[in-house]
Design a protein around this motif. Structure first.
Motif, mmCIF file in Angstrom:
data_model
loop_
_atom_site.group_PDB
_atom_site.id
_atom_site.type_symbol
_atom_site.label_atom_id
_atom_site.label_comp_id
_atom_site.label_asym_id
_atom_site.label_seq_id
_atom_site.Cartn_x
_atom_site.Cartn_y
_atom_site.Cartn_z
ATOM 1 N N GLY A 1 -8.692 2.374 -6.199
ATOM 2 C CA GLY A 1 -7.261 2.656 -6.344
ATOM 3 C C GLY A 1 -6.501 1.402 -6.725
ATOM 4 N N ASN A 2 -5.531 1.030 -5.893
ATOM 5 C CA ASN A 2 -4.709 -0.148 -6.176
ATOM 6 C C ASN A 2 -5.274 -1.430 -5.558
ATOM 7 N N PHE B 1 0.828 -1.210 0.000
ATOM 8 C CA PHE B 1 0.000 0.000 0.000
ATOM 9 C C PHE B 1 0.860 1.257 0.000
ATOM 10 N N GLU B 2 1.945 1.246 0.747
ATOM 11 C CA GLU B 2 2.854 2.397 0.761
ATOM 12 C C GLU B 2 3.466 2.629 -0.615
ATOM 13 N N VAL C 1 -4.687 -0.647 6.528
ATOM 14 C CA VAL C 1 -4.562 -0.074 5.178
ATOM 15 C C VAL C 1 -5.919 0.216 4.537
ATOM 16 N N THR D 1 -13.057 -2.232 -7.350
ATOM 17 C CA THR D 1 -11.700 -1.692 -7.342
ATOM 18 C C THR D 1 -11.722 -0.302 -6.732
ATOM 19 N N ARG E 1 -11.162 3.647 2.262
ATOM 20 C CA ARG E 1 -11.352 2.813 1.071
ATOM 21 C C ARG E 1 -12.789 2.327 0.942
ATOM 22 N N LEU F 1 -5.204 -3.727 -13.244
ATOM 23 C CA LEU F 1 -4.216 -3.024 -12.416
ATOM 24 C C LEU F 1 -2.790 -3.464 -12.741
ATOM 25 N N ASN G 1 2.005 1.718 -3.390
ATOM 26 C CA ASN G 1 0.879 1.788 -4.331
ATOM 27 C C ASN G 1 0.931 0.682 -5.386
ATOM 28 N N LYS G 2 1.325 -0.505 -4.967
ATOM 29 C CA LYS G 2 1.351 -1.670 -5.852
ATOM 30 C C LYS G 2 -0.027 -2.329 -5.851
#
Length: 119
Positions: free
Chosen positions: A96-97, A40-41, A61, A94, A65, A117, A43-44
């Motif tokens: 974001g990531n 998450f940090e 995390v 979905t 969301r 993604l 952005n994967k």
């Protein structure tokens, strides 16, 4: 095969968190929590299904969301600061990531969204 202490999360491009009982136990391991946070940090892409939300909530995390999970995990999703996506059992969402789904019937939609993604 590798132990969690042998894995470097930075070596991986994406994370898949399966459902079932595994997340209940994996969330107790600080190394696993750190790995989840890395994705998450950085952005994967992350895909989580069913009870995987238990691990996401433990890793803190989910704040802000929109997240689906097995219906019994709705309290954990909301306690983690996310809006629970009450979607059909064969759908995914979905944000974001993060791609999430409630259960195995969603595999086709969940994997299709995750594939986007990854591209």
């Amino acid at each position: 095969n590798a132990s969690f202490s042998d894995i470097q999360a930075s070596d991986y491009d994406a994370l898949v968190i399966p459902g079932g009982r595994a997340p209940e136990y994996l969330r107790l391991n600080p190394e696993v929590i750190s790995m989840v946070q890395h994705f998450f940090e950085a952005n994967k892409p992350v895909a989580s299904i069913c009870h995987g939300a238990q691990l996401l909530a433990a890793a803190k995390v989910l704040e802000g969301r929109h997240c689906s999970a097995y219906p019994a995990c709705q309290p954990e999703v909301e306690l983690g600061g996310a809006r629970y996506a009450n979607i059909d059992v064969d759908k995914a969402v979905t944000d974001g990531n993060l791609v999430t789904a409630p259960a195995w019937p969603a595999h086709p939609d969940w994997l299709a969204q995750f594939q986007k993604l990854l591209q």
